[in-house]
Motif scaffolding. Structure first.
Motif, PDB file in Angstrom:
ATOM      1  N   ASP A  97      50.828  28.511  30.904  1.00 36.50           N
ATOM      2  CA  ASP A  97      49.503  27.871  30.857  1.00 36.50           C
ATOM      3  C   ASP A  97      49.141  27.417  29.443  1.00 36.50           C
ATOM      4  OD1 ASP A  97      49.247  28.439  33.582  1.00 36.50           O
ATOM      5  OD2 ASP A  97      48.323  30.388  33.177  1.00 36.50           O
TER       6      ASP A  97
ATOM      7  N   ASP B  69      52.964  39.977  37.530  1.00 36.98           N
ATOM      8  CA  ASP B  69      52.785  39.181  38.744  1.00 36.98           C
ATOM      9  C   ASP B  69      53.243  37.743  38.541  1.00 36.98           C
ATOM     10  OD1 ASP B  69      51.734  41.386  40.027  1.00 36.98           O
ATOM     11  OD2 ASP B  69      49.656  40.876  39.498  1.00 36.98           O
ATOM     12  N   ASN B  70      53.005  37.190  37.363  1.00 32.68           N
ATOM     13  CA  ASN B  70      53.322  35.790  37.117  1.00 32.68           C
ATOM     14  C   ASN B  70      54.391  35.578  36.051  1.00 32.68           C
ATOM     15  OD1 ASN B  70      51.233  34.923  38.926  1.00 32.68           O
ATOM     16  ND2 ASN B  70      49.736  35.334  37.307  1.00 32.68           N
ATOM     17  N   ALA B  71      54.618  36.572  35.219  1.00 31.64           N
ATOM     18  CA  ALA B  71      55.590  36.412  34.134  1.00 31.64           C
ATOM     19  C   ALA B  71      56.002  37.786  33.632  1.00 31.64           C
ATOM     20  CB  ALA B  71      54.991  35.593  32.999  1.00 31.64           C
TER      21      ALA B  71
END
Length: 223
Positions: free
Chosen positions: A152, A167-169
């Motif tokens: 992001d 969860d994302n990285a």
């Protein structure tokens, strides 16, 4: 003498100052009338008089006392408390594993590099995640990147040492990211949660951990 008569204490500092002033004035007066011998004559006499004046001046001087030390030479109460608090804050957490490892305390926002002999070789403040994304437990370094890019558009970072999966990285240690040419947080903010998920460090500390923790190094996360 009356029993209630107070004993008069000499004020040595003022006497020394007065003696110094009189001595200097006396030397100046003697020099003005030519009583003091010249450098080619008898310098020992004038030197002796000047030394008396210098000694009086030195006796009148007051050396500032270290604010952290009392007149007895012992640490002041505030300094003792500060030192005890510092030792407590930097002490290795209990039940933080054994052997060579990296220890990260979430509540204290601090990292310890511990060698195989259970000795702390380095400890420093960090900035962990603003969210509760990392459970206490024992992990292992599984990936390393000397240069990395945040998700992001959160900036670039160096010396990324990954040890957990988010969860994302991936979650790991790295230096304070740079975004648009500026640090995303100040070094003064280390010691408080600031990141999106990882553990931020000063560049020097990030390099130290990079050298200390190759693949397979144990990482212990404490509450």
């Amino acid at each position: 003498m009356s029993r209630h008569q107070h004993q008069v204490r000499p004020r040595y500092g003022r006497i020394a100052v007065l003696f110094s002033s009189v001595s200097v004035t006396f030397v100046a007066a003697l020099g003005g009338v030519g009583v003091l011998p010249s450098a080619a004559g008898a310098p020992q006499a004038s030197g002796a008089i000047l030394e008396v004046a210098h000694q009086a001046a030195r006796a009148a001087q007051v050396t500032p006392q270290d604010p952290g030390v009392t007149s007895t030479g012992k640490p002041a109460p505030d300094e003792t408390a500060r030192h005890a608090r510092q030792l407590r804050d930097t002490a290795l957490p209990q039940d933080s594993g054994s052997g060579k490892r990296v220890v990260f305390s979430e509540s204290r926002q601090r990292v310890w590099l511990v060698d195989g002999g259970h000795d702390v070789v380095r400890t420093y403040l960090v900035s962990g995640s603003l969210t509760d994304n990392l459970d206490p437990g024992t992990y292992e370094v599984f990936s390393r990147s000397e240069q990395a890019w945040g998700i992001d558009d959160s900036g670039t970072m160096k010396y990324f040492v990954r040890f957990a999966h988010g969860d994302n990285a991936a979650i790991g240690f790295h230096d304070i990211p740079i975004d648009d040419g500026k640090l995303v947080q100040t070094p003064a903010q280390l010691g408080t949660p600031q990141s999106h998920g990882c553990v931020r460090q000063l560049r020097a500390d990030a390099i130290a951990l990079w050298k200390f923790a190759p693949l397979g190094t144990t990482v212990v996360v404490t509450p």
